[in-house]
Design a protein around this motif. Structure first.
Motif, PDB file in Angstrom:
ATOM      1  N   ASP A 140      11.312 -32.826  24.965  1.00  0.00           N
ATOM      2  CA  ASP A 140       9.725 -32.876  24.702  1.00  0.00           C
ATOM      3  C   ASP A 140       8.902 -31.551  24.617  1.00  0.00           C
ATOM      4  OD1 ASP A 140       7.322 -34.259  24.533  1.00  0.00           O
ATOM      5  OD2 ASP A 140       7.344 -34.907  26.567  1.00  0.00           O
ATOM      6  N   THR A 141       8.491 -31.450  23.459  1.00  0.00           N
ATOM      7  CA  THR A 141       7.685 -30.128  23.324  1.00  0.00           C
ATOM      8  C   THR A 141       6.319 -30.365  23.792  1.00  0.00           C
ATOM      9  OG1 THR A 141       7.333 -30.717  21.088  1.00  0.00           O
ATOM     10  CG2 THR A 141       9.014 -29.292  21.457  1.00  0.00           C
ATOM     11  N   THR A 142       5.752 -31.541  24.300  1.00  0.00           N
ATOM     12  CA  THR A 142       4.454 -31.722  24.545  1.00  0.00           C
ATOM     13  C   THR A 142       4.181 -31.128  26.088  1.00  0.00           C
ATOM     14  OG1 THR A 142       4.719 -33.851  25.437  1.00  0.00           O
ATOM     15  CG2 THR A 142       4.004 -33.781  23.208  1.00  0.00           C
ATOM     16  N   THR A 143       5.280 -30.730  26.559  1.00  0.00           N
ATOM     17  CA  THR A 143       5.049 -30.278  28.103  1.00  0.00           C
ATOM     18  C   THR A 143       5.686 -29.159  28.436  1.00  0.00           C
ATOM     19  OG1 THR A 143       7.009 -31.582  28.917  1.00  0.00           O
ATOM     20  CG2 THR A 143       4.748 -32.784  29.019  1.00  0.00           C
ATOM     21  N   LEU A 181       3.860 -18.755  38.491  1.00  0.00           N
ATOM     22  CA  LEU A 181       4.722 -19.853  39.553  1.00  0.00           C
ATOM     23  C   LEU A 181       3.879 -21.152  39.410  1.00  0.00           C
ATOM     24  CD1 LEU A 181       5.854 -17.343  42.270  1.00  0.00           C
ATOM     25  CD2 LEU A 181       7.308 -18.420  40.291  1.00  0.00           C
ATOM     26  N   ILE A 182       2.763 -21.327  39.077  1.00  0.00           N
ATOM     27  CA  ILE A 182       1.898 -22.290  39.267  1.00  0.00           C
ATOM     28  C   ILE A 182       1.772 -23.394  37.979  1.00  0.00           C
ATOM     29  CG2 ILE A 182       0.675 -21.650  41.215  1.00  0.00           C
ATOM     30  CD1 ILE A 182      -1.830 -21.228  39.758  1.00  0.00           C
ATOM     31  N   MET A 183       2.484 -22.968  37.144  1.00  0.00           N
ATOM     32  CA  MET A 183       2.415 -23.930  35.906  1.00  0.00           C
ATOM     33  C   MET A 183       2.943 -25.134  35.447  1.00  0.00           C
ATOM     34  SD  MET A 183       0.949 -21.690  33.692  1.00  0.00           S
ATOM     35  CE  MET A 183      -0.153 -20.403  34.197  1.00  0.00           C
ATOM     36  N   GLY A 184       3.612 -25.588  36.513  1.00  0.00           N
ATOM     37  CA  GLY A 184       3.998 -27.108  36.634  1.00  0.00           C
ATOM     38  C   GLY A 184       5.571 -27.283  36.201  1.00  0.00           C
ATOM     39  N   ASP A 185       5.787 -28.186  35.521  1.00  0.00           N
ATOM     40  CA  ASP A 185       7.101 -28.644  35.143  1.00  0.00           C
ATOM     41  C   ASP A 185       7.539 -28.185  33.705  1.00  0.00           C
ATOM     42  OD1 ASP A 185       5.402 -30.272  33.572  1.00  0.00           O
ATOM     43  OD2 ASP A 185       6.417 -32.177  33.979  1.00  0.00           O
ATOM     44  N   ASP A 186       8.803 -28.168  33.557  1.00  0.00           N
ATOM     45  CA  ASP A 186       9.492 -28.009  32.114  1.00  0.00           C
ATOM     46  C   ASP A 186       9.282 -26.624  31.822  1.00  0.00           C
ATOM     47  OD1 ASP A 186      10.946 -28.199  30.243  1.00  0.00           O
ATOM     48  OD2 ASP A 186      10.059 -29.620  28.882  1.00  0.00           O
ATOM     49  N   VAL A 187       9.277 -25.519  32.633  1.00  0.00           N
ATOM     50  CA  VAL A 187       8.869 -24.228  32.218  1.00  0.00           C
ATOM     51  C   VAL A 187      10.167 -23.351  32.362  1.00  0.00           C
ATOM     52  CG1 VAL A 187       7.439 -22.138  33.149  1.00  0.00           C
ATOM     53  CG2 VAL A 187       6.619 -24.603  33.526  1.00  0.00           C
ATOM     54  N   THR A 188       9.937 -22.374  31.628  1.00  0.00           N
ATOM     55  CA  THR A 188      10.974 -21.220  31.602  1.00  0.00           C
ATOM     56  C   THR A 188      10.174 -20.051  31.531  1.00  0.00           C
ATOM     57  OG1 THR A 188      12.487 -22.431  29.982  1.00  0.00           O
ATOM     58  CG2 THR A 188      12.807 -20.057  30.160  1.00  0.00           C
ATOM     59  N   ILE A 189      10.657 -19.120  32.597  1.00  0.00           N
ATOM     60  CA  ILE A 189       9.858 -17.750  32.946  1.00  0.00           C
ATOM     61  C   ILE A 189      11.200 -16.979  32.736  1.00  0.00           C
ATOM     62  CG2 ILE A 189       8.972 -16.424  34.365  1.00  0.00           C
ATOM     63  CD1 ILE A 189       7.926 -19.016  36.057  1.00  0.00           C
ATOM     64  N   PHE A 190      10.743 -16.112  31.492  1.00  0.00           N
ATOM     65  CA  PHE A 190      11.540 -14.902  31.033  1.00  0.00           C
ATOM     66  C   PHE A 190      11.233 -13.779  31.687  1.00  0.00           C
ATOM     67  CE2 PHE A 190      12.802 -11.729  27.844  1.00  0.00           C
ATOM     68  CZ  PHE A 190      14.063 -12.122  27.712  1.00  0.00           C
ATOM     69  N   ALA A 211      17.031 -15.411  22.790  1.00  0.00           N
ATOM     70  CA  ALA A 211      17.173 -16.636  23.435  1.00  0.00           C
ATOM     71  C   ALA A 211      15.790 -17.074  23.900  1.00  0.00           C
ATOM     72  CB  ALA A 211      18.127 -16.416  24.813  1.00  0.00           C
ATOM     73  N   TYR A 212      14.919 -16.148  24.486  1.00  0.00           N
ATOM     74  CA  TYR A 212      13.722 -16.630  24.854  1.00  0.00           C
ATOM     75  C   TYR A 212      12.683 -17.186  23.412  1.00  0.00           C
ATOM     76  CZ  TYR A 212       8.549 -16.505  25.321  1.00  0.00           C
ATOM     77  OH  TYR A 212       7.347 -16.791  25.453  1.00  0.00           O
ATOM     78  N   LEU A 213      12.931 -16.442  22.369  1.00  0.00           N
ATOM     79  CA  LEU A 213      12.278 -16.941  21.218  1.00  0.00           C
ATOM     80  C   LEU A 213      12.783 -18.370  20.804  1.00  0.00           C
ATOM     81  CD1 LEU A 213      12.333 -13.749  19.005  1.00  0.00           C
ATOM     82  CD2 LEU A 213      10.329 -14.646  20.094  1.00  0.00           C
ATOM     83  N   GLY A 214      14.011 -18.758  20.898  1.00  0.00           N
ATOM     84  CA  GLY A 214      14.565 -20.069  20.825  1.00  0.00           C
ATOM     85  C   GLY A 214      13.768 -20.913  21.581  1.00  0.00           C
ATOM     86  N   GLU A 215      13.603 -20.677  22.777  1.00  0.00           N
ATOM     87  CA  GLU A 215      12.858 -21.434  23.997  1.00  0.00           C
ATOM     88  C   GLU A 215      11.438 -21.720  23.465  1.00  0.00           C
ATOM     89  OE1 GLU A 215      13.672 -22.889  27.180  1.00  0.00           O
ATOM     90  OE2 GLU A 215      15.795 -22.322  27.220  1.00  0.00           O
ATOM     91  N   ALA A 216      10.902 -20.616  23.072  1.00  0.00           N
ATOM     92  CA  ALA A 216       9.373 -20.684  22.514  1.00  0.00           C
ATOM     93  C   ALA A 216       9.287 -21.449  21.572  1.00  0.00           C
ATOM     94  CB  ALA A 216       8.962 -19.220  22.470  1.00  0.00           C
ATOM     95  N   ASP A 217      10.144 -21.663  20.505  1.00  0.00           N
ATOM     96  CA  ASP A 217       9.847 -22.239  19.460  1.00  0.00           C
ATOM     97  C   ASP A 217       9.824 -23.608  19.634  1.00  0.00           C
ATOM     98  OD1 ASP A 217       9.803 -20.194  17.742  1.00  0.00           O
ATOM     99  OD2 ASP A 217      12.049 -20.476  17.150  1.00  0.00           O
ATOM    100  N   GLU A 218      10.489 -24.096  20.943  1.00  0.00           N
ATOM    101  CA  GLU A 218      10.425 -25.475  21.371  1.00  0.00           C
ATOM    102  C   GLU A 218       9.279 -25.835  22.155  1.00  0.00           C
ATOM    103  OE1 GLU A 218      13.988 -26.354  23.527  1.00  0.00           O
ATOM    104  OE2 GLU A 218      15.406 -26.029  21.838  1.00  0.00           O
ATOM    105  N   ALA A 219       8.605 -24.815  22.672  1.00  0.00           N
ATOM    106  CA  ALA A 219       7.204 -25.243  23.778  1.00  0.00           C
ATOM    107  C   ALA A 219       6.021 -25.169  22.747  1.00  0.00           C
ATOM    108  CB  ALA A 219       7.528 -23.878  24.399  1.00  0.00           C
ATOM    109  N   ASN A 220       5.040 -25.834  23.578  1.00  0.00           N
ATOM    110  CA  ASN A 220       3.847 -25.870  22.958  1.00  0.00           C
ATOM    111  C   ASN A 220       2.831 -25.008  23.649  1.00  0.00           C
ATOM    112  OD1 ASN A 220       3.468 -27.354  25.449  1.00  0.00           O
ATOM    113  ND2 ASN A 220       1.780 -28.650  24.677  1.00  0.00           N
TER     114      ASN A 220
END
Length: 153
Positions: free
Chosen positions: A2-5, A23-32, A139-148
């Motif tokens: 789900d790219t909305t979150t 650290l306070i960004m909530g759920d479904d987060v990847t921190i590179f 790998a980060y860019l792949g994650e970023a492409d899926e995120a909003n």
């Protein structure tokens, strides 16, 4: 997925207040974590500097290990800024930086250590805390492409 979150964060900074914001960004987060952001992932105990260049050994000695040694980005007051911030947070019943970090891990925030930054700074996997992923920028860019939401802190 789900790219909305989904959110991704490049944590380039090792400053107390910037790490706290990440650290306070909530759920479904990847921190590179890259360069100075790797400091939050370092184990506090000393690890052998085997195979490191002189400069890499110096980086290891000069850079903070873990969240307890981070300074503020502004108004650090010769090192007194972070302890003052910790006191204000405690007085206001806010979670400490260490509690925020543990809470993020418990909520499933994915922490990724940048392998290129690790190579440059001379950090080895055994110097970092358990439960991390290790990857490069692709790998980060792949994650970023899926995120909003993609942030650079």
């Amino acid at each position: 997925m789900d790219t909305t979150t989904k959110k991704t964060i490049i944590l380039f900074s090792g400053d107390f207040d910037k790490v706290m914001a990440a650290l306070i960004m909530g759920d479904d987060v990847t921190i590179f974590c890259t360069f100075w952001g790797l400091n939050i992932l370092r184990k506090p105990e000393k690890v052998a500097a085997d195979g490191k260049s002189t400069l890499q050994s110096m980086f290891g000695r000069m850079m903070p290990k873990g969240t307890k040694r981070l300074g503020l980005s502004k108004m650090n007051f010769a090192g007194a800024g972070a302890p003052l911030m910790r006191k204000v947070m405690k007085d206001n019943h806010a979670m400490s930086l260490e509690e925020l970090f543990e809470s993020a891990r418990e909520q499933g925030v994915k922490f990724v250590a940048c392998t290129l930054s690790m190579d440059i700074l001379g950090f080895k996997e055994d110097e970092l805390i358990d439960g991390l992923e290790f990857a490069g920028v692709a790998a980060y860019l792949g994650e970023a492409d899926e995120a909003n939401v993609n942030l650079f802190i």
